[in-house]
Design a protein around this motif. Structure first.
Motif, mmCIF file in Angstrom:
data_model
loop_
_atom_site.group_PDB
_atom_site.id
_atom_site.type_symbol
_atom_site.label_atom_id
_atom_site.label_comp_id
_atom_site.label_asym_id
_atom_site.label_seq_id
_atom_site.Cartn_x
_atom_site.Cartn_y
_atom_site.Cartn_z
ATOM 1 N N ALA A 121 -11.446 74.466 73.312
ATOM 2 C CA ALA A 121 -11.254 75.562 72.368
ATOM 3 C C ALA A 121 -10.745 75.052 71.027
ATOM 4 C CB ALA A 121 -10.278 76.588 72.946
ATOM 5 N N CYS A 122 -9.815 74.118 71.081
ATOM 6 C CA CYS A 122 -9.280 73.529 69.849
ATOM 7 C C CYS A 122 -10.379 72.810 69.083
ATOM 8 C CB CYS A 122 -8.133 72.583 70.181
ATOM 9 S SG CYS A 122 -7.343 71.860 68.722
ATOM 10 N N GLN A 129 2.646 75.200 78.574
ATOM 11 C CA GLN A 129 2.961 74.349 79.726
ATOM 12 C C GLN A 129 2.603 72.890 79.439
ATOM 13 O OE1 GLN A 129 2.043 75.498 83.884
ATOM 14 N NE2 GLN A 129 1.089 77.295 82.951
ATOM 15 N N TYR A 130 1.555 72.697 78.606
ATOM 16 C CA TYR A 130 1.011 71.359 78.389
ATOM 17 C C TYR A 130 1.243 70.837 76.968
ATOM 18 C CZ TYR A 130 -1.376 72.901 82.597
ATOM 19 O OH TYR A 130 -1.635 73.395 83.849
ATOM 20 N N PHE A 131 1.121 71.712 75.980
ATOM 21 C CA PHE A 131 1.191 71.279 74.588
ATOM 22 C C PHE A 131 2.255 72.063 73.829
ATOM 23 C CE2 PHE A 131 -3.228 70.685 75.974
ATOM 24 C CZ PHE A 131 -3.391 69.325 75.721
ATOM 25 N N PRO A 132 3.159 71.368 73.104
ATOM 26 C CA PRO A 132 4.211 72.074 72.377
ATOM 27 C C PRO A 132 3.721 72.730 71.089
ATOM 28 C CG PRO A 132 4.412 69.716 72.037
ATOM 29 C CD PRO A 132 3.337 69.908 73.069
ATOM 30 N N ASN A 133 2.577 72.289 70.556
ATOM 31 C CA ASN A 133 2.081 72.807 69.281
ATOM 32 C C ASN A 133 0.634 72.353 69.086
ATOM 33 O OD1 ASN A 133 2.193 70.040 68.137
ATOM 34 N ND2 ASN A 133 4.408 70.374 68.279
ATOM 35 N N LYS A 134 0.023 72.786 67.992
ATOM 36 C CA LYS A 134 -1.381 72.429 67.736
ATOM 37 C C LYS A 134 -1.545 70.940 67.464
ATOM 38 C CE LYS A 134 -1.553 73.274 62.706
ATOM 39 N NZ LYS A 134 -2.222 74.063 61.645
ATOM 40 N N TYR A 135 -0.513 70.313 66.913
ATOM 41 C CA TYR A 135 -0.623 68.886 66.585
ATOM 42 C C TYR A 135 -0.699 68.028 67.848
ATOM 43 C CZ TYR A 135 0.600 70.595 61.978
ATOM 44 O OH TYR A 135 0.616 71.293 60.790
#
Length: 214
Positions: free
Chosen positions: A32-33, A63-69
């Motif tokens: 999706a990203c 759960q997996y990624f803290p942010n878009k970066y």
């Protein structure tokens, strides 16, 4: 008083998926990203948009990624790994023993293969741009280029043990950056002829490396 710099975003994956359903969710987030990156660009990309496109809730993403970066970091790491895999059959002593014209031709072929691979990868062009444009992501490219430098230095020195190793390492590192910059130029200016760029860059690289053979 000087304005304090904003803290660098956390790029670490919170946890790796293990079960099949979790792996599916993880991959949907990345897909999706990648889709959105080409549609809205780096600045407008957000975790909310990724969640909407992936059909998941924000808690599922976090759960997996803290942010878009952190998502971009994972996409960039994967892109670098796939690009580097192209080098493995090429990075052998026999390649570095080729006469200069043949060596230049092999560099040009590798350059064009890497270009085509990047264009085929999901959002490969946009991920490449993100690795250049976002300061916190530049370490992905720098680390990859350092690893490739070491990968190429070993067969070069094996083929030419009398060469200056320090100068060879510096030349290889600069060549990698120059070739990568040429790839980015082609993405930014599609009017340029890719084969012409590959020819010029490969001749420059070959000339410098062949001077070091001793």
């Amino acid at each position: 008083m000087p304005t304090p710099r904003p803290a660098a975003p956390d790029l670490e994956v919170k946890k790796a998926p293990t079960q099949a359903r979790a792996v599916e969710t993880y991959e949907r987030i990345l897909a999706a990203c990648a889709d959105l990156l080409g549609e809205v660009g780096i600045e407008r990309l957000s975790t909310n948009l990724v969640c909407q496109r992936a059909g998941i809730s924000p808690p599922a993403l976090y759960q997996y990624f803290p942010n878009k970066y952190a998502i971009l970091h994972e996409l960039g790491t994967r892109l670098m790994q796939v690009q580097n895999e192209l080098l493995m059959p090429w990075a052998v002593p026999a390649t570095f023993q080729l006469p200069e014209p043949e060596f230049a031709a092999s560099v040009a072929e590798l350059f064009l293969k890497t270009l085509a691979l990047t264009e085929r990868m999901p959002a490969g062009v946009w991920v490449t741009r993100a690795l250049r444009a976002v300061p916190s992501l530049q370490s992905v490219r720098n680390l990859s280029h350092d690893q490739v430098t070491d990968l190429l230095l070993l067969p070069f020195m094996s083929a030419h043990p009398g060469a200056d190793a320090a100068r060879a390492k510096l030349t290889i590192r600069l060549a990698i950056d120059a070739l990568y910059a040429a790839q980015e130029l082609l993405f930014d200016d599609p009017s340029l002829d890719a084969e012409a760029v590959a020819l010029v860059m490969s001749e420059m690289v070959a000339a410098q490396l062949c001077r070091l053979r001793g």
